[in-house]
Design a protein around this motif. Structure first.
Motif, PDB file in Angstrom:
ATOM      1  N   ASN A  67       0.699  -1.014  -0.030  1.00 51.79           N
ATOM      2  CA  ASN A  67      -0.069  -0.231   0.277  1.00 51.79           C
ATOM      3  C   ASN A  67       0.708   1.810  -0.406  1.00 51.79           C
ATOM      4  N   VAL A  88       2.870   1.813  -3.489  1.00 47.03           N
ATOM      5  CA  VAL A  88       1.188   2.134  -3.840  1.00 47.03           C
ATOM      6  C   VAL A  88       1.404   3.492  -4.077  1.00 47.03           C
ATOM      7  N   LEU A 148       4.599   0.919  -9.405  1.00 47.04           N
ATOM      8  CA  LEU A 148       4.009  -0.021  -9.548  1.00 47.04           C
ATOM      9  C   LEU A 148       3.796  -1.397  -9.236  1.00 47.04           C
ATOM     10  N   ARG A 177       2.869  -8.916  -5.449  1.00 44.12           N
ATOM     11  CA  ARG A 177       2.881  -8.944  -4.305  1.00 44.12           C
ATOM     12  C   ARG A 177       2.166 -10.296  -4.107  1.00 44.12           C
TER      13      ARG A 177
END
Length: 154
Positions: free
Chosen positions: A32, A35, A40, A46
């Protein structure tokens, strides 16, 4: 026999779930933050990060959680002998407190966050993982206690 049939299995399952949640929450917090600064992060990245974090944190953060849980659950057991009600709440608070003490102590003593995912909302997610582990310990140990008592009486 109580240790082998009720406490160790309950402890292991509660610790494993709690650590896995804590590791997952850590990974999600870090992603988080990446981002938020415009990086990206693909789905594959992830998943790889979540797996790598779980493996990387196991011997450090996982061991710390295990020791904190052992102490917290021992204390909760002592309290439960005196109160003998609200067992689930006592263990839930013990799990939450164990994680809180680990995170706050590391910040206070060493002036570092023990894991990056314990900042901001990540701190509360870590506490949630501790509470879930404590509740799970109470529930599993209660089920195993009933099962063991039934086997002894048969």
């Amino acid at each position: 026999m109580l240790l082998l049939t009720r406490l160790l299995p309950s402890f292991f399952v509660a610790w494993l779930l709690s650590f896995s949640l804590a590791s997952l929450f850590h990974s999600l917090y870090v992603v988080n933050q990446l981002v938020n600064v415009g990086i990206l992060v693909t789905f594959n990245d992830r998943v790889h990060l979540i797996i790598a974090d779980w493996q990387g944190l196991l011997l450090t953060y996982g061991a710390i959680i295990a020791v904190a849980y052992a102490l917290a659950f021992w204390l909760a057991n002592r309290i439960n002998h005196n109160v003998n009600q609200q067992k689930e709440l006592i263990y839930l608070l013990a799990g939450l407190g164990a994680i809180a003490i680990v995170l706050i102590a590391s910040e206070s003593i060493m002036h570092v966050h023990i894991i990056a995912g314990a900042r901001g909302w990540g701190f509360y997610a870590q506490l949630l993982s501790g509470a879930v582990g404590g509740l799970l310990f109470a529930r599993i140990s209660a089920v195993l206690a009933v099962k063991n008592n039934h086997e002894i009486n048969c």
